[in-house]
Scaffold this motif. Sequence first.
Motif, PDB file in Angstrom:
ATOM      1  N   VAL A   2       0.822  -1.198   0.000  1.00  0.00           N
ATOM      2  CA  VAL A   2       0.000   0.000   0.000  1.00  0.00           C
ATOM      3  C   VAL A   2       0.860   1.253   0.000  1.00  0.00           C
ATOM      4  N   LYS A   3       0.498   2.254  -0.835  1.00  0.00           N
ATOM      5  CA  LYS A   3       1.344   3.432  -0.874  1.00  0.00           C
ATOM      6  C   LYS A   3       0.519   4.694  -1.124  1.00  0.00           C
ATOM      7  N   VAL A   4       0.733   5.658  -0.211  1.00  0.00           N
ATOM      8  CA  VAL A   4       0.211   7.007  -0.400  1.00  0.00           C
ATOM      9  C   VAL A   4       1.421   7.925  -0.365  1.00  0.00           C
ATOM     10  N   THR A   5       1.630   8.663  -1.426  1.00  0.00           N
ATOM     11  CA  THR A   5       2.839   9.475  -1.553  1.00  0.00           C
ATOM     12  C   THR A   5       2.482  10.944  -1.650  1.00  0.00           C
ATOM     13  N   GLN A   6       3.093  11.721  -0.794  1.00  0.00           N
ATOM     14  CA  GLN A   6       2.939  13.176  -0.853  1.00  0.00           C
ATOM     15  C   GLN A   6       4.198  13.744  -1.484  1.00  0.00           C
ATOM     16  N   SER A   7       4.016  14.714  -2.346  1.00  0.00           N
ATOM     17  CA  SER A   7       5.110  15.140  -3.226  1.00  0.00           C
ATOM     18  C   SER A   7       6.266  15.791  -2.483  1.00  0.00           C
ATOM     19  N   CYS A  23      -0.883  14.672  -3.685  1.00  0.00           N
ATOM     20  CA  CYS A  23      -0.959  13.356  -3.048  1.00  0.00           C
ATOM     21  C   CYS A  23      -1.371  12.340  -4.105  1.00  0.00           C
ATOM     22  N   VAL A  24      -0.666  11.213  -4.138  1.00  0.00           N
ATOM     23  CA  VAL A  24      -0.962  10.157  -5.094  1.00  0.00           C
ATOM     24  C   VAL A  24      -1.045   8.830  -4.344  1.00  0.00           C
ATOM     25  N   GLN A  25      -2.076   8.039  -4.679  1.00  0.00           N
ATOM     26  CA  GLN A  25      -2.181   6.694  -4.103  1.00  0.00           C
ATOM     27  C   GLN A  25      -2.273   5.677  -5.232  1.00  0.00           C
ATOM     28  N   ASP A  26      -1.693   4.488  -4.957  1.00  0.00           N
ATOM     29  CA  ASP A  26      -1.619   3.475  -6.004  1.00  0.00           C
ATOM     30  C   ASP A  26      -2.503   2.272  -5.707  1.00  0.00           C
ATOM     31  N   MET A  27      -3.544   2.479  -4.898  1.00  0.00           N
ATOM     32  CA  MET A  27      -4.352   1.354  -4.445  1.00  0.00           C
ATOM     33  C   MET A  27      -5.756   1.358  -5.054  1.00  0.00           C
ATOM     34  N   ASP A  28      -5.992   2.269  -5.990  1.00  0.00           N
ATOM     35  CA  ASP A  28      -7.311   2.363  -6.634  1.00  0.00           C
ATOM     36  C   ASP A  28      -8.416   2.655  -5.609  1.00  0.00           C
ATOM     37  N   HIS A  29      -8.081   3.455  -4.607  1.00  0.00           N
ATOM     38  CA  HIS A  29      -9.059   3.805  -3.575  1.00  0.00           C
ATOM     39  C   HIS A  29     -10.009   4.888  -4.061  1.00  0.00           C
ATOM     40  N   GLU A  30     -11.286   4.755  -3.662  1.00  0.00           N
ATOM     41  CA  GLU A  30     -12.262   5.779  -4.027  1.00  0.00           C
ATOM     42  C   GLU A  30     -12.100   7.042  -3.178  1.00  0.00           C
ATOM     43  N   ASN A  31     -11.879   6.842  -1.882  1.00  0.00           N
ATOM     44  CA  ASN A  31     -11.868   7.977  -0.950  1.00  0.00           C
ATOM     45  C   ASN A  31     -10.466   8.537  -0.763  1.00  0.00           C
ATOM     46  N   MET A  32     -10.371   9.852  -0.769  1.00  0.00           N
ATOM     47  CA  MET A  32      -9.109  10.505  -0.428  1.00  0.00           C
ATOM     48  C   MET A  32      -9.402  11.696   0.473  1.00  0.00           C
ATOM     49  N   PHE A  33      -8.444  11.983   1.354  1.00  0.00           N
ATOM     50  CA  PHE A  33      -8.665  12.968   2.417  1.00  0.00           C
ATOM     51  C   PHE A  33      -7.439  13.863   2.562  1.00  0.00           C
ATOM     52  N   VAL A  66      -9.587  22.070  -3.252  1.00  0.00           N
ATOM     53  CA  VAL A  66      -9.009  20.789  -3.652  1.00  0.00           C
ATOM     54  C   VAL A  66      -9.350  20.509  -5.111  1.00  0.00           C
ATOM     55  N   SER A  67      -8.626  19.543  -5.655  1.00  0.00           N
ATOM     56  CA  SER A  67      -8.864  19.127  -7.035  1.00  0.00           C
ATOM     57  C   SER A  67      -8.652  17.628  -7.125  1.00  0.00           C
ATOM     58  N   ARG A  68      -9.603  16.938  -7.775  1.00  0.00           N
ATOM     59  CA  ARG A  68      -9.436  15.505  -8.002  1.00  0.00           C
ATOM     60  C   ARG A  68      -9.852  15.219  -9.444  1.00  0.00           C
ATOM     61  N   GLU A  69      -8.897  15.366 -10.348  1.00  0.00           N
ATOM     62  CA  GLU A  69      -9.143  15.134 -11.775  1.00  0.00           C
ATOM     63  C   GLU A  69      -8.944  13.673 -12.149  1.00  0.00           C
ATOM     64  N   LYS A  70      -8.101  12.984 -11.399  1.00  0.00           N
ATOM     65  CA  LYS A  70      -7.870  11.563 -11.623  1.00  0.00           C
ATOM     66  C   LYS A  70      -8.043  10.819 -10.300  1.00  0.00           C
ATOM     67  N   LYS A  71      -8.404   9.569 -10.375  1.00  0.00           N
ATOM     68  CA  LYS A  71      -8.727   8.804  -9.169  1.00  0.00           C
ATOM     69  C   LYS A  71      -7.537   8.720  -8.224  1.00  0.00           C
ATOM     70  N   GLU A  72      -6.333   8.637  -8.788  1.00  0.00           N
ATOM     71  CA  GLU A  72      -5.173   8.398  -7.933  1.00  0.00           C
ATOM     72  C   GLU A  72      -4.591   9.656  -7.321  1.00  0.00           C
ATOM     73  N   ARG A  73      -5.057  10.827  -7.736  1.00  0.00           N
ATOM     74  CA  ARG A  73      -4.404  12.064  -7.327  1.00  0.00           C
ATOM     75  C   ARG A  73      -5.393  13.036  -6.684  1.00  0.00           C
ATOM     76  N   PHE A  74      -4.984  13.571  -5.543  1.00  0.00           N
ATOM     77  CA  PHE A  74      -5.849  14.520  -4.821  1.00  0.00           C
ATOM     78  C   PHE A  74      -4.967  15.679  -4.385  1.00  0.00           C
ATOM     79  N   SER A  75      -5.264  16.857  -4.885  1.00  0.00           N
ATOM     80  CA  SER A  75      -4.425  18.024  -4.628  1.00  0.00           C
ATOM     81  C   SER A  75      -5.106  18.976  -3.653  1.00  0.00           C
TER      82      SER A  75
END
Lengths: 112, 116
Positions: A2-7, A23-33, A66-75
């Motif tokens: 499992v990986k959540v990476t902050q730039s 913030c990027v996650q590689d787990m195909d998670h729906e929720n980001m915070f 915030v911005s969530r244009e792609k599932k893996e990225r939450f800014s």
Amino acid sequence: DVKVTQSSRYLVKRTGEKVFLECVQDMDHENMFWYRQDPGLGLRLIYFSYDVKMKEKGDIPEGYSVSREKKERFSLILESASTNQTSMYLCASSLQQNTEAFFGQGTRLTVV
Amino acid sequence: GEDVEQSLFLSVREGDSSVINCTYTDSSSTYLYWYKQEPGAGLQLLTYIFSNMDMKQDQRLTVLLNKKDKHLSLRIADTQTGDSAIYFCAEKPLWPPAGGYNKLIFGAGTRLAVHP
């Protein structure tokens, strides 16, 4: 794994600057915070997203967007940084119905 | 409203047991969590307990839940220097309904210091 990476681990910005925390996650998670962590206050929820292009305000959204244009990225965006936004920022993600939230390593932002 | 409270500091001797306490207010909470944050790092889930359980044990960790008093505790047996960290208690209320998102309410964190 499992990986959540902050730039960034550490950032120093000037008052009034526009700041992007990624913030990027590689787990195909729906929720980001996005949380901020301050001594004696614990973690406070700023914004969350439960799907692409969806966002909801948390407990302290003022001064942030915030911005969530792609599932893996939450800014997280600070439109005009202020000194009271100096803090540790933590990103997390979770599956829709899962019990566990996975956290990134945090970004310590200092606004001078 | 929703609130989670913890004491801010705990100091223990290496080899002793540590007990970190937490109280919460939302009686509808379905899950209660303990997270660990080591210096300079994010939060790591240590363990969680369903609200219909009284106790959960996982190696050196024991979680006790008193639903009547809304009290949660984390006991660490044989505390080691590597256990020095901030420990966060968190609850997941039933509201908003499932199918939306997982909102966690965190306490302020208890800083555990382990000394020789």
